[in-house]
Design a protein around this motif. Structure first.
Motif, short mmCIF file in Angstrom:
data_model
loop_
_atom_site.label_atom_id
_atom_site.label_comp_id
_atom_site.label_asym_id
_atom_site.label_seq_id
_atom_site.Cartn_x
_atom_site.Cartn_y
_atom_site.Cartn_z
N HIS A 170 0.83 -1.19 0.00
CA HIS A 170 0.00 0.00 0.00
C HIS A 170 0.88 1.26 0.00
O HIS A 170 0.65 2.18 -0.79
N GLU A 185 3.24 5.84 -2.80
CA GLU A 185 4.45 6.60 -3.17
C GLU A 185 4.58 6.69 -4.69
O GLU A 185 4.94 7.73 -5.23
N ALA A 186 4.30 5.55 -5.34
CA ALA A 186 4.58 5.47 -6.77
C ALA A 186 3.54 6.18 -7.62
O ALA A 186 3.79 6.48 -8.78
N ALA A 202 3.99 1.45 -0.96
CA ALA A 202 4.74 1.51 -2.21
C ALA A 202 3.88 2.10 -3.33
O ALA A 202 4.34 2.95 -4.09
N LEU A 203 2.61 1.66 -3.39
CA LEU A 203 1.74 2.14 -4.47
C LEU A 203 1.38 3.61 -4.25
O LEU A 203 1.31 4.38 -5.21
#
Lengths: 279, 129
Positions: free
Chosen positions: B101, B106-107, B103-104
């Motif tokens: 969660h 942030e990305a 990571a997504l």
């Protein structure tokens, strides 16, 4: 009394798409092959329609990487030649993998903590879906795959012949495959045949391609290396047409050190079997 | 009552008090709280009157009371290890989902805001129906 129940049901309804990856119940529901936002009239066993020639399908390559600073730049360069949209999932590397990947113009997703290749793949796939990918290719970061094979995997999906293309080294070419590794891979194939009933000739190949709707069916819950068997399982259960494509695997000294030992393989098998029991 | 019994009993008393407090204040689950309190009481009985275990052991066809206690301890420990392991697995899964969660989130900034010409996917908020 009724209100909180109704509210939570409503929340679930509204959030269902975004939460699909995080809702354990959706994992068991997710294999119907057809998701609720797709027309139910379409039988799941036929492949999607071929992509119109006017629009190029958006192909995203997902590269899960853990401590691959030594090779990641070369892998990115090689893949770039055949596919410009690359997603590198830096799985909590302690070396400069993420920083090096960021230097080239690719998407870099960072796992704060190392969670294993299966987890990294799932993250990459979800991000690719968010980015609007039509086709998602998974590609190992250690340089064992040949980037030229990507187009061979995506071709049948673009043509509408299948939804999932699995790379197979045993149909294709393997360069300097050690004998012990070959034996281990054969055991893995037999294991998969027994546990999933799938006649797949190479179960532990990191090079795979999925159509968008196939990728939506993939929900990897096994974080570690056991995801290889899990993917095959989910591919079979999705009912979507799949095929194997011969690919080249190059065994270098580097990739050999990154592979699995025999003891690791037994551990992976245990993880997988336990994962099948636990939902 | 010898010194060893006193030592064991005092430890059990503390454990019992802690479990009972946790149970009554709702810190622990009701079921595990009751299991813990029950285990403490059984252990206390076996410590104060060791003959009880002999009688139970004989009734079950086991020669010595100490053997019965040993068998029970092995079973309880194995079940405990197994439950801890399962817990750990679920915990790992939760950590993964959390990491994913983050990571997504942030990305997402790397993605262009609007997804041109995409009706099937893209921004999750646009997919609600």
């Amino acid at each position: 009394m009724v209100w909180p129940l109704a509210k939570s049901a409503f929340d679930r309804l509204v959030d269902s798409d975004w939460a699909a990856g995080y809702d354990p119940q959706s994992i068991s529901r997710g294999f119907a092959g057809v998701r609720k936002n797709e027309p139910m009239t379409q039988p799941s066993t036929t492949a999607h329609d071929a992509f119109p020639a006017s629009r190029n399908p958006r192909v995203y390559v997902v590269i899960p990487a853990y401590n691959e600073a030594a090779v990641i730049a070369d892998v990115i360069t090689a893949v770039k030649a055949s596919c410009p949209d690359i997603i590198v999932v830096d799985d909590g590397s302690r070396d400069a993998t993420g920083a090096i990947a960021r230097r080239s113009s690719v998407y870099v997703i960072r796992h704060v903590i190392n969670r294993g290749q299966g987890a990294a793949l799932q993250t990459g796939i979800e991000f690719a879906l968010m980015a609007g990918a039509d086709i998602i290719v998974t590609f190992d970061a250690d340089g064992q795959h040949d980037a030229a094979d990507i187009s061979r995997l995506t071709a049948p999906i673009i043509a509408g012949a299948c939804d999932i293309a699995l790379g197979s080294r045993f149909l294709g070419e393997t360069i300097d495959l050690p004998a012990v590794r070959r034996l281990l891979l054969r055991a893995g194939i037999l294991f998969t045949r027994v546990t999933s009933g799938a006649a797949v000739s190479d179960t532990h190949n990191g090079l795979r391609a999925f159509s968008r709707r196939a990728a939506e069916c993939i929900r990897l819950r096994l974080d570690g290396m056991a995801h290889a068997s899990e993917i095959i399982d989910q591919v079979i259960r999705s009912g979507l047409p799949w095929r194997e494509i011969p690919v080249t695997i190059r065994y270098t000294d580097y990739s050999r050190t990154k592979g699995q030992s025999s003891r690791g393989a037994i551990k992976i098998a245990m993880h997988y079997l336990l994962g099948r029991v636990m939902r | 009552m010898n010194g060893f019994q006193v030592l064991i009993l005092s430890v059990l008393t503390l454990l019992f008090a802690a479990s009972l407090t946790a149970l009554l204040r709702g810190w622990s689950g009701r079921r595990e709280g009751i299991v813990w309190c029950g285990l403490c009481m059984i252990a206390a009985v076996a410590t104060i009157w060791p003959q009880v275990t002999v009688r139970v052991a004989n009734a079950l066809g086991i020669g010595r009371g100490a053997d019965l206690v040993f068998y029970c301890a092995v079973v309880v420990m194995m079940v405990g290890f197994w439950m801890t392991y399962i817990r750990l697995r679920y915990l790992r899964r939760d950590v993964t989902q959390l990491v994913r969660h983050i990571a997504l989130l942030e990305a997402r900034s790397q993605l262009p805001d609007a997804d041109p010409g995409d009706d099937s996917g893209g921004n999750p908020s646009s997919r609600q129906h």
